[in-house]
Design an enzyme around this catalytic site. Structure first.
Site, PDB file in Angstrom:
ATOM      1  N   SER A  46      -1.273   4.470   1.402  1.00  0.00           N
ATOM      2  CA  SER A  46      -0.347   3.595   0.679  1.00  0.00           C
ATOM      3  C   SER A  46       1.108   4.028   0.765  1.00  0.00           C
ATOM      4  CB  SER A  46      -0.757   3.506  -0.796  1.00  0.00           C
ATOM      5  OG  SER A  46      -0.726   4.782  -1.414  1.00  0.00           O
ATOM      6  N   ASP A 336       6.324   4.148  -9.202  1.00  0.00           N
ATOM      7  CA  ASP A 336       5.205   4.085 -10.134  1.00  0.00           C
ATOM      8  C   ASP A 336       4.699   5.514 -10.314  1.00  0.00           C
ATOM      9  OD1 ASP A 336       3.658   4.640  -7.873  1.00  0.00           O
ATOM     10  OD2 ASP A 336       2.954   2.584  -7.637  1.00  0.00           O
ATOM     11  N   HIS A 339       3.878   6.675  -6.266  1.00  0.00           N
ATOM     12  CA  HIS A 339       4.688   6.402  -5.078  1.00  0.00           C
ATOM     13  C   HIS A 339       6.185   6.517  -5.367  1.00  0.00           C
ATOM     14  CE1 HIS A 339       0.883   4.071  -4.755  1.00  0.00           C
ATOM     15  NE2 HIS A 339       0.886   4.590  -3.537  1.00  0.00           N
TER      16      HIS A 339
END
Length: 361
Positions: A46, A336, A339
């Site tokens: 991600s 967040d 990340h």
């Protein structure tokens, strides 16, 4: 996914060349003399996914909804796990190739994008074969298969000789390891019963080595493998395992450091084993750790919480259109709880790239 029929028209190639030359002029990282990077290809999780999970209804590792992408072009959530651009985009920008690195599985992908690189990364994946299964993500071996498909499409566009040239001279980056350590191992009692930390990091390092060998067999010659980050200092891990004071979790960081040491040695040996290869270990552990601990030195005010919600636990579905965000995400290392922000990436990626780029030539 883009469908390619026949060879690309001459005017399309001409247009791509003009655009490429323009982006080359914008590039900030200085390449060695006579060195070129025709394209960038990305595999990983991600941190670098630019939307490959968007149309996967079985995974929770998706973020194609607000407030993700709030600072992206037009405030559009594209599946990038950040408020704006992610390392994939910044790398191609810094190399002067193009502005964004599109997801290979984007149904709107243009055939011209194949010439300068695409992204196969999938949020939630990792080196441990169990990791992508738990997250319903695209495994790293399957990402290599997507790269092989990409190569066939590229061949249909520009012919076999040019296709081979692009793939063999491209820089292929691999970003993984966080999900293995933070989720599959430390959140999975089953894995801890099977492996202690040294054995588990052996599994990860062997998997990474085999991945590079598969890329080599697919025609890739330049591979940059990023280290695991200081996962114990990521906001969510501080919240889950850092105690009342939310301190960095030493056991997580020690596992990452052990894996990085083994990965570095594995990759060094592959350079001797694979003729004509340039396999580069890229340390991002220490750079990110410094930015988190000494965030004020980098111009950030907050290093232990994300901008979304409380910043302590919100990630993916917990960070949604109903979740409040901070007033200024450029003051935060993290977007967040897992990340970083685009602002953090822009501070960290360029110097790392400048440090290692010469090793690919």
């Amino acid at each position: 996914m883009v469908a390619v029929h026949g060879r690309v028209r001459v005017w399309e190639v001409f247009g791509v060349v003009i655009l490429l030359l323009w982006w080359k002029a914008q590039g900030l990282v200085k390449l060695p003399e006579n060195a070129t990077v025709p394209a960038v290809l990305m595999l990983g999780d991600s941190i670098v996914d630019t939307g490959n999970n968007n149309n996967n209804p079985t995974t929770m590792a998706r973020c194609n909804y607000r407030p993700y992408g709030k600072d992206f072009e037009g405030g559009i959530p594209t599946g990038r796990f950040s408020n704006g651009k992610v390392p994939s985009d910044i790398l191609v920008e810094e190399l002067g190739i193009k502005e964004l690195l599109p997801a290979y599985l984007d149904p709107n992908l243009q055939s011209q994008d194949l010439l300068t690189g695409v992204n196969f990364a999938s949020g939630g994946t990792g080196y441990d074969p169990l990791t992508p299964k738990l997250a319903a993500a695209i495994s790293l071996p399957d990402q290599v298969e997507l790269l092989r498909q990409y190569k066939e499409k590229l061949k249909a566009l520009v012919g076999e000789e040019r296709s081979d040239y692009i793939v063999s001279n491209s820089v292929v980056f691999v970003v993984a390891g966080s999900n293995d350590i933070a989720n599959t191992y430390f959140l999975s009692r089953a894995r801890q019963l099977q492996y202690d930390v040294p054995a588990y990091t052996d599994l990860m390092a062997t998997s990474a080595s085999n991945l590079v060998k598969d890329l080599y067999e697919a025609g890739v010659r330049k591979v940059g493998v990023l280290s695991a980050p200081p996962i114990g200092c990521v906001p969510s891990q501080r919240t889950l395992a850092g105690g009342i004071e939310r301190k960095c979790v030493d056991t997580f960081n020690e596992a990452a450091e052990l894996f990085n040491s083994k990965l570095s040695k594995e990759l060094a040996s592959l350079n001797d084993e694979l003729p004509g290869s340039r396999i580069v270990f890229i340390d991002v552990y220490n750079t990110l750790l410094d930015a988190i601990i000494n965030h004020d030195k980098y111009g950030f005010k907050v290093g232990d919480r994300g901008c979304c919600g409380t910043g302590k636990i919100e990630v993916t579905e917990l960070c949604n259109h109903l979740t409040p965000t901070c007033d200024d995400d450029s003051e935060y290392v993290f977007w967040d709880s897992f990340h970083p922000t685009e602002a953090a990436y822009r501070k960290l990626i360029p110097p790392v790239l400048a440090t290692y780029i010469s090793q690919f030539f």
